[in-house]
Design a protein around this motif. Structure first.
Motif, PDB file in Angstrom:
ATOM      1  N   ASP A  31      35.066   0.305  56.741  1.00  0.00           N
ATOM      2  CA  ASP A  31      35.313  -0.465  55.682  1.00  0.00           C
ATOM      3  C   ASP A  31      34.235  -0.800  55.091  1.00  0.00           C
ATOM      4  N   ASP A  32      33.784  -0.064  53.765  1.00  0.00           N
ATOM      5  CA  ASP A  32      32.585  -0.445  53.297  1.00  0.00           C
ATOM      6  C   ASP A  32      32.391  -1.875  52.677  1.00  0.00           C
ATOM      7  N   GLN A  33      33.466  -2.409  52.329  1.00  0.00           N
ATOM      8  CA  GLN A  33      33.405  -3.671  51.556  1.00  0.00           C
ATOM      9  C   GLN A  33      32.873  -4.722  52.517  1.00  0.00           C
ATOM     10  N   TYR A  34      33.398  -4.519  54.028  1.00  0.00           N
ATOM     11  CA  TYR A  34      33.202  -5.559  54.802  1.00  0.00           C
ATOM     12  C   TYR A  34      32.144  -5.173  55.994  1.00  0.00           C
ATOM     13  N   ARG A  35      31.907  -3.710  55.832  1.00  0.00           N
ATOM     14  CA  ARG A  35      30.891  -3.211  56.679  1.00  0.00           C
ATOM     15  C   ARG A  35      31.111  -3.157  58.128  1.00  0.00           C
ATOM     16  N   ASP A  36      32.528  -2.961  58.442  1.00  0.00           N
ATOM     17  CA  ASP A  36      32.938  -2.951  59.759  1.00  0.00           C
ATOM     18  C   ASP A  36      33.858  -1.909  60.220  1.00  0.00           C
ATOM     19  N   PHE A  37      34.439  -1.753  61.161  1.00  0.00           N
ATOM     20  CA  PHE A  37      34.874  -0.543  61.609  1.00  0.00           C
ATOM     21  C   PHE A  37      36.335  -1.025  62.316  1.00  0.00           C
ATOM     22  N   GLU A  38      37.511   0.085  61.918  1.00  0.00           N
ATOM     23  CA  GLU A  38      38.534  -0.272  62.719  1.00  0.00           C
ATOM     24  C   GLU A  38      38.790   1.022  63.745  1.00  0.00           C
ATOM     25  N   VAL A  39      38.625   0.710  65.101  1.00  0.00           N
ATOM     26  CA  VAL A  39      38.722   1.697  66.050  1.00  0.00           C
ATOM     27  C   VAL A  39      40.078   1.410  66.850  1.00  0.00           C
ATOM     28  N   ILE A  40      40.698   2.823  66.694  1.00  0.00           N
ATOM     29  CA  ILE A  40      42.160   2.739  67.407  1.00  0.00           C
ATOM     30  C   ILE A  40      41.831   3.938  68.596  1.00  0.00           C
ATOM     31  N   THR A  41      42.264   3.789  69.986  1.00  0.00           N
ATOM     32  CA  THR A  41      42.116   4.696  70.822  1.00  0.00           C
ATOM     33  C   THR A  41      43.398   4.659  71.657  1.00  0.00           C
ATOM     34  N   ALA A  42      43.688   5.578  72.502  1.00  0.00           N
ATOM     35  CA  ALA A  42      44.664   5.840  73.387  1.00  0.00           C
ATOM     36  C   ALA A  42      45.041   4.876  74.637  1.00  0.00           C
ATOM     37  N   GLU A  43      44.039   3.826  74.535  1.00  0.00           N
ATOM     38  CA  GLU A  43      44.043   2.870  75.733  1.00  0.00           C
ATOM     39  C   GLU A  43      45.517   2.089  75.425  1.00  0.00           C
ATOM     40  N   GLU A  44      46.043   1.627  76.633  1.00  0.00           N
ATOM     41  CA  GLU A  44      47.316   0.893  76.473  1.00  0.00           C
ATOM     42  C   GLU A  44      46.941  -0.465  76.998  1.00  0.00           C
ATOM     43  N   SER A  45      45.977  -0.598  77.782  1.00  0.00           N
ATOM     44  CA  SER A  45      46.069  -2.016  78.196  1.00  0.00           C
ATOM     45  C   SER A  45      44.960  -3.018  77.593  1.00  0.00           C
ATOM     46  N   VAL A  46      44.886  -2.691  76.199  1.00  0.00           N
ATOM     47  CA  VAL A  46      44.204  -3.874  75.589  1.00  0.00           C
ATOM     48  C   VAL A  46      44.971  -4.942  75.000  1.00  0.00           C
ATOM     49  N   ARG A  47      44.467  -6.066  75.177  1.00  0.00           N
ATOM     50  CA  ARG A  47      45.288  -7.162  74.462  1.00  0.00           C
ATOM     51  C   ARG A  47      45.345  -7.155  73.103  1.00  0.00           C
ATOM     52  N   LYS A  48      46.205  -7.666  72.574  1.00  0.00           N
ATOM     53  CA  LYS A  48      46.365  -7.851  71.191  1.00  0.00           C
ATOM     54  C   LYS A  48      45.327  -8.741  70.524  1.00  0.00           C
TER      55      LYS A  48
END
Length: 120
Positions: free
Chosen positions: A42-59
């Motif tokens: 995201d160029d506006q906020y200079r950060d990343f959205e990363v999505i993986t196949a991991e199932e055990s990541v808490r919200k």
């Protein structure tokens, strides 16, 4: 004998370098979690959205794998910055052994912009 389906893809050298770096680096990450990956900058906020196949990541939390992928992606953005290229679009996907990339740059000379900012 069947005819294999072939497709031709056109890549810039920048896209090719990023994909090669990703392909070699992903082998160092958790195999199960790295089976499917989506990275969007995201160029506006200079950060990343990363999505993986991991199932055990808490919200609302970030996993070690997501942190490693984010650090890798930030390194790619910084490498372009050192080449005086400002990234405004960076989307990379990896799923079912297929890589996809969208990479875009602003046509601004970063060195001239930084020089003007430091020497008013």
């Amino acid at each position: 004998m069947s005819n294999p389906k072939t497709t031709s893809k056109t890549l810039t050298t920048d896209e090719l370098v990023v994909l090669m770096n990703f392909y070699h680096t992903k082998d160092t990450w958790d195999k199960a979690g790295a089976a499917n990956i989506s990275i969007a900058y995201d160029d506006q906020y200079r950060d990343f959205e990363v999505i993986t196949a991991e199932e055990s990541v808490r919200k609302g939390r970030i996993s070690k794998l997501q942190a490693e992928i984010t650090a890798w992606a930030e390194g790619q953005i910084n490498a372009f910055m050192y080449q005086n290229k400002k990234v405004n679009a960076f989307v990379l996907t990896f799923a079912d052994d297929v890589l996809g990339i969208e990479l875009g740059f602003e046509s601004v000379d970063i060195a001239a912009t930084e020089s003007a900012a430091t020497n008013p």
